[in-house]
Motif scaffolding. Structure first.
Motif, PDB file in Angstrom:
ATOM      1  N   LEU A 420       0.997  -1.320  -0.018  1.00  0.00           N
ATOM      2  CA  LEU A 420       0.166  -0.009  -0.101  1.00  0.00           C
ATOM      3  C   LEU A 420       0.975   1.338   0.070  1.00  0.00           C
ATOM      4  O   LEU A 420       0.370   2.479   0.159  1.00  0.00           O
ATOM      5  N   GLY A 421       2.174   1.077   0.090  1.00  0.00           N
ATOM      6  CA  GLY A 421       3.127   2.253  -0.053  1.00  0.00           C
ATOM      7  C   GLY A 421       3.150   3.119   1.247  1.00  0.00           C
ATOM      8  O   GLY A 421       3.741   4.169   1.303  1.00  0.00           O
ATOM      9  N   GLU A 422       3.087   2.386   2.362  1.00  0.00           N
ATOM     10  CA  GLU A 422       3.165   3.061   3.397  1.00  0.00           C
ATOM     11  C   GLU A 422       4.753   3.055   4.081  1.00  0.00           C
ATOM     12  O   GLU A 422       5.400   2.245   3.532  1.00  0.00           O
ATOM     13  N   PRO A 423       4.930   3.937   4.986  1.00  0.00           N
ATOM     14  CA  PRO A 423       6.349   4.200   5.299  1.00  0.00           C
ATOM     15  C   PRO A 423       6.953   2.878   6.099  1.00  0.00           C
ATOM     16  O   PRO A 423       6.140   2.249   6.768  1.00  0.00           O
ATOM     17  N   GLY A 424       8.166   2.472   6.078  1.00  0.00           N
ATOM     18  CA  GLY A 424       8.528   1.384   6.852  1.00  0.00           C
ATOM     19  C   GLY A 424       8.960   1.972   8.240  1.00  0.00           C
ATOM     20  O   GLY A 424       8.615   3.073   8.718  1.00  0.00           O
TER      21      GLY A 424
END
Length: 479
Positions: A420-424
């Motif tokens: 979902l393209g969330e930050p790590g």
């Protein structure tokens, strides 16, 4: 180690540091020992301990290892089976992190997916509930229900062999670390049903073999271990949702038996630096209940002639609540707390924290003349300010000669979040990967498939998080 939650904010006064000053060496001992607030090696010289936690290994927190799924991951699996994976991914994206709300997801799907499919999807999730947790009990129960006790233990042993091995100890030593803290729970040390409250303990020799191997690797690499019990019978921290050990004498007796067994096996192990008798006893109703259980656990070790240093954690009740050891008849004690500031959002937040905690530690050490161990800490975020804060924390620990252990060695960031393209995050000292995990599904995979997927963790690439590695080694490692 508690699962990250923005709803939990620990007080700033919980971590502490101590002053550094000249220390006299003591006579050599076969074990790590203490002179006042100074840790001494077996040679009698001051010993600086710097290390990492082995989270997710023997005490299996699957938010670390990505074995099975959280709710949105399970929702995605079942949507794929029913043929509307793309629609659910779009719904998850639209909710921007609120994918743990099935009603909200169903509302997003309405009109794009049939009512029949939505009902079937909900039913499938109810039948195969998420197993994402900071306790291993839900996962173990699911495995036991499908494969029995021996099948469960064999699969977990396969995972343990793959997740951490001799090469990991060697890599840590090459970076300059000389300590691993080894979280374990009573369930992982025993081989019996998890479906009923324990009345006795039957030892799991597979786990003890893993521990024996670890200690041999540590000896070869010049690394020490902290044997840490994350969960006693009756759960001192409430990891499983409730804690009964502080009120139940039978569970206290089992907890004593657990430490008697560990001590019988480890009493002469020179590469064990400390016994962490019970991590984060935050469910204790008060400090006296906490310390009364510590009385029993310390006696379980000392009555067998075992002189290993023992870690006493404040249970997040404040360092000022820890007693002077002699007043309770305790010997060889190391005091500890953990640092996870969920609400911190800047380097300035951590600067204030460090100032407060250094003062708190000076008070603790002046009052008790006892070593202090930062047993677990992380700044969590994959952000420059968080890495700078991690460096500032370690710099503070080093300036006070405190032993410390980062949380944690390996962590796989949520694969669904990655899609979902969330930050790590920066939970793992090693956790960088470009590969897709062939993720174990404890409800849908058969036993042979699970065996293969768990064994494959040995080859799954988790590269160092270089900014974090640099942050926690720069204050002390020579260039």
């Amino acid at each position: 180690m508690r699962l990250p939650s923005p709803l939990v904010v620990l007080p700033l006064s919980l971590l502490a540091c101590k002053d550094e000053g000249p220390q006299d060496s003591a006579a050599p001992s076969a074990l790590v020992s203490a002179q006042g607030a100074t840790i001494l090696g077996p040679d009698g010289a001051p010993l600086r301990l710097r290390g990492v936690n082995l989270g997710g290994w023997i005490f299996h927190e699957n938010w670390i290892t990505a074995v099975d799924y959280d709710l949105r991951g399970r929702a995605l699996v079942e949507a794929k089976v029913l043929g509307f994976e793309a629609e659910l991914l779009a719904a998850l994206g639209a909710l921007e992190g609120d994918g743990d709300d099935l009603d909200a997801l169903a509302a997003q799907l309405a009109g794009k997916v049939s009512d029949e499919d939505i009902a079937a999807w909900r039913g499938a999730i109810a039948e195969r509930p998420p197993l994402w947790d900071d306790s291993d009990v839900a996962m173990r129960l699911a495995m036991e229900s499908r494969f029995g006790v021996d099948g469960r233990d064999a699969l977990l042993d396969t995972f343990q062999a793959a997740w951490f091995g001799e090469a990991d100890v060697q890599w840590l030593a090459e970076q300059g670390f000389n300590l691993v803290r080894v979280p374990m729970g009573w369930r992982g040390l025993t081989s019996q049903t998890d479906a009923a409250s324990p009345t006795t303990l039957t030892w799991n020799e597979r786990t003890f073999d893993r521990l024996d191997a670890l200690l041999s690797w540590c000896e070869a690499a010049g690394v020490y271990a902290v044997i840490d019990i994350q969960e006693l019978p009756g759960d001192q921290a409430g990891y499983t949702g409730s804690s009964t050990v502080f009120e139940d004498p039978a569970l206290q007796a089992l907890s004593v038996a657990l430490w008697q067994e560990l001590s019988a096996r480890l009493a002469d192990e020179p590469n064990v630096a400390f016994y962490s008798l019970m991590a984060e006893p935050m469910a204790a109703p008060d400090a006296e209940a906490r310390d009364a259980l510590y009385d029993q656990l310390i006696a379980a070790v000392r009555d067998q002639g075992d002189q290993h240093l023992v870690v006493v954690h404040d249970g997040f009740k404040g360092l000022y609540t820890l007693p002077v050891p002699e007043e309770r008849g305790w010997e060889g004690v190391v005091y500890s707390t953990h640092l996870f500031e969920w609400g911190a959002e800047s380097q300035e937040d951590y600067a204030a924290l460090i100032t407060l905690n250094e003062a708190a530690a000076r008070t603790l050490i002046e009052r008790t003349d006892t070593p202090y161990f930062v047993g677990s800490f992380s700044t969590m975020h994959d952000e420059p300010w968080a890495y700078a804060s991690a460096e500032a924390l370690v710099t503070s620990f080093e300036s006070q000669s405190l032993p410390w252990a980062l949380w944690t060695y390996k962590r796989i960031d949520d694969p669904v979040g990655r899609r979902l393209g969330e930050p790590g995050t920066a939970w793992g000292l090693r956790g960088r990967t470009k590969d897709d995990l062939n993720r174990p599904d404890l409800w849908r995979d058969d036993e042979a498939t699970l065996e293969a997927k768990l064994a494959a963790y040995a080859e799954f690439p988790l590269e160092p998080n270089e900014p974090l590695l640099e942050a926690v080694t720069r204050p002390w490692r020579p260039e």
